[in-house]
Motif scaffolding. Structure first.
Motif, PDB file in Angstrom:
ATOM      1  N   UNK A 182     -22.195 -59.167  38.951  1.00 19.14           N
ATOM      2  CA  UNK A 182     -21.578 -57.873  38.675  1.00 19.14           C
ATOM      3  C   UNK A 182     -21.120 -57.250  39.987  1.00 19.14           C
ATOM      4  N   UNK A 183     -19.975 -56.598  39.941  1.00 19.07           N
ATOM      5  CA  UNK A 183     -19.245 -56.184  41.151  1.00 19.07           C
ATOM      6  C   UNK A 183     -20.124 -55.423  42.143  1.00 19.07           C
ATOM      7  N   UNK A 184     -20.977 -54.536  41.659  1.00 20.85           N
ATOM      8  CA  UNK A 184     -21.721 -53.658  42.564  1.00 20.85           C
ATOM      9  C   UNK A 184     -23.190 -54.048  42.696  1.00 20.85           C
ATOM     10  N   UNK A 185     -23.502 -55.324  42.426  1.00 18.88           N
ATOM     11  CA  UNK A 185     -24.861 -55.801  42.628  1.00 18.88           C
ATOM     12  C   UNK A 185     -25.231 -55.663  44.101  1.00 18.88           C
ATOM     13  N   UNK A 186     -26.532 -55.534  44.378  1.00 26.46           N
ATOM     14  CA  UNK A 186     -26.989 -55.269  45.742  1.00 26.46           C
ATOM     15  C   UNK A 186     -26.632 -56.387  46.704  1.00 26.46           C
TER      16      UNK A 186
END
Length: 460
Positions: free
Chosen positions: A406-410
């Motif tokens: 997912x685009x904003x994963x850590x």
């Protein structure tokens, strides 16, 4: 060729050979370890004084009215919070103006309907059983389907600061028949040891590896020798270890936070950073941060990790029984870890994907069970030399694997590096939306990714 020239050539060859040998030793796959803590007792006292009660007992989430009213009293006694600096939203941490709004909703609207929330949390069957000296809580949902329908056991693992509450929207999807799958899941969702209603270990050393062993024993206790496993955050680390240690018993492993932390992955990521289009589909290059951006992220966002990995009991003491501090500390992660751009929003973007009820349900799990300290101890255990020395990332697992990015994963790891560990990586999908709490934020998307993966795995 003169003597000195020959000597130099021989010396250079020896040095290069030694360097090559060092590199090989640093990068070569490691053998699987001998798991010597299958019978480790994590409960208090001498394990010889008692043995596990192997019964599985129904459990209900029930708290007396006095407990809820005591919480309401604490929420009424709000200290004089420092006002946010001018022009600042969540850049300095949780915005106190927004926190006041959250607290107002919590102590009135939310607590006024606590009986409804309690009923909501109890909508699935809950159980407890004693595993390796610890009382372990889990949700267990068996699908009601025709006998000919294939039923597949699936273990779902949460992380910090999440809980079993993260999976409430996806469980009905997984356990129901639908046109998009020829099977249905039997879902087991445990609270990790020290989280929620699962007892925390009394002895040191329970990192992700030991938790993987305990989860394997839990699944065996329930009656599943083989199963799929899915996880995010710490859940992904535990799922990884399950798939590495018990390769004959895990059908497949699905993760929504895939990270490699070994030397070879660092080298590969470095090479790829100079020519990303050679290793990454151009549409997804921006999923992978540059070293500068990664360093900035580490400075901005990992202070909590350093505290919890060194002095978890100190920060735990400041949050225990302190609902106001607990809400700020946990909800801030649901803002920034969903999308770092939300730092610039006055409300932290908390309700762009989540309802306040769902966020407060998760806070209530930590508050009512007094589990914030025991949950944070996992960080210290995970970074112990003993745990790090296992070097799981350098072991090959042949279990079919999938990664939902997912685009904003850590953190993200390129597939070129992932395949050194997950040698049977069947699926790696990129999603332009979503962050760290995928099961709670985008349950339908995560559900589809899981189903697509399981459909590709041959079941023996």
């Amino acid at each position: 060729m003169g003597f000195f020239t020959r000597a130099f050539a021989v010396g250079t060859t020896i040095v290069l050979a030694l360097i090559a040998k060092q590199c090989y030793d640093m990068f070569k796959p490691l053998p699987l370890p001998n798991i010597d803590y299958l019978d480790q007792n994590w409960g208090p006292g001498d394990k010889n004084l008692y043995k596990d009660d192997t019964t599985i007992k129904p459990f209900k989430i029930v708290y007396p009215a006095e407990t809820i009213e005591k919480l309401r009293t604490k929420l009424d006694d709000v200290p004089a919070l420092a006002k946010p600096m001018e022009g600042i939203s969540f850049e300095y941490g949780f915005n106190s103006n927004n926190l006041m709004d959250v607290l107002k909703y919590w102590r009135s609207s939310y607590l006024d309907k606590w009986s409804e929330r309690e009923k909501y949390l109890n909508q699935f069957p809950h159980f407890k059983t004693k595993i390796q000296g610890l009382d372990i809580h889990f949700i267990h949902v068996k699908p009601q389907v025709p006998k000919k329908t294939k039923v597949i056991p699936l273990l779902l693992l949460h992380g910090w600061p999440g809980s079993v509450r993260e999976f409430y929207d996806i469980i009905p999807m997984l356990t129901s028949t639908s046109d998009d799958k020829q099977f249905v899941f039997e879902v087991i969702v445990p609270s990790l040891p020290g989280y929620g209603w699962s007892q925390g270990p009394s002895k040191t050393g329970m990192g992700p590896a030991a938790m993987a062993v305990l989860m394997k024993n839990l699944m065996k206790r329930i009656g599943h020798e083989k199963f799929f496993v899915q996880g995010g955050d710490w859940g992904s680390a535990i799922a990884d270890r399950l798939a590495t240690f018990f390769q004959d018993d895990v059908y497949g492993v699905h993760m929504n936070m895939c990270a490699m932390q070994n030397a070879l992955s660092f080298v590969k990521s470095t090479i790829a950073s100079y020519a990303p289009s050679m290793f990454i589909d151009e549409k997804y290059i921006d999923f992978y941060s540059s070293f500068t951006d990664t360093f900035k992220y580490l400075i901005h966002e990992t202070g909590y990790m350093h505290i919890q990995a060194t002095k978890p009991d100190t920060i735990g003491t400041t949050l225990m029984g302190n609902p106001i501090g607990l809400a700020a500390y946990i909800l801030e992660k649901f803002s920034t870890w969903t999308n770092p751009a939300y730092r610039s929003l006055p409300d932290g973007g908390l309700q762009k994907y989540f309802t306040l009820d769902s966020l407060l349900d998760n806070i209530m799990v930590y508050y009512l069970t007094d589990s914030i300290t025991t949950s944070q101890r996992l960080y210290l255990e995970a970074f112990r030399a003993q745990e790090m020395g296992l070097a799981i990332d350098r072991m090959e697992t042949k279990v079919p694997a999938a990664c939902a990015k997912f685009k904003h994963e850590l953190m993200q790891t390129i597939d070129w590096a992932l395949r050194d560990h997950f040698v049977n990586l069947l699926q790696s999908n990129h999603y332009e939306d979503g962050g760290h709490f995928a099961a709670m934020q985008l349950p339908r998307l995560l559900y589809k990714d899981i189903v697509d993966f399981v459909s590709k795995v041959p079941l023996a």
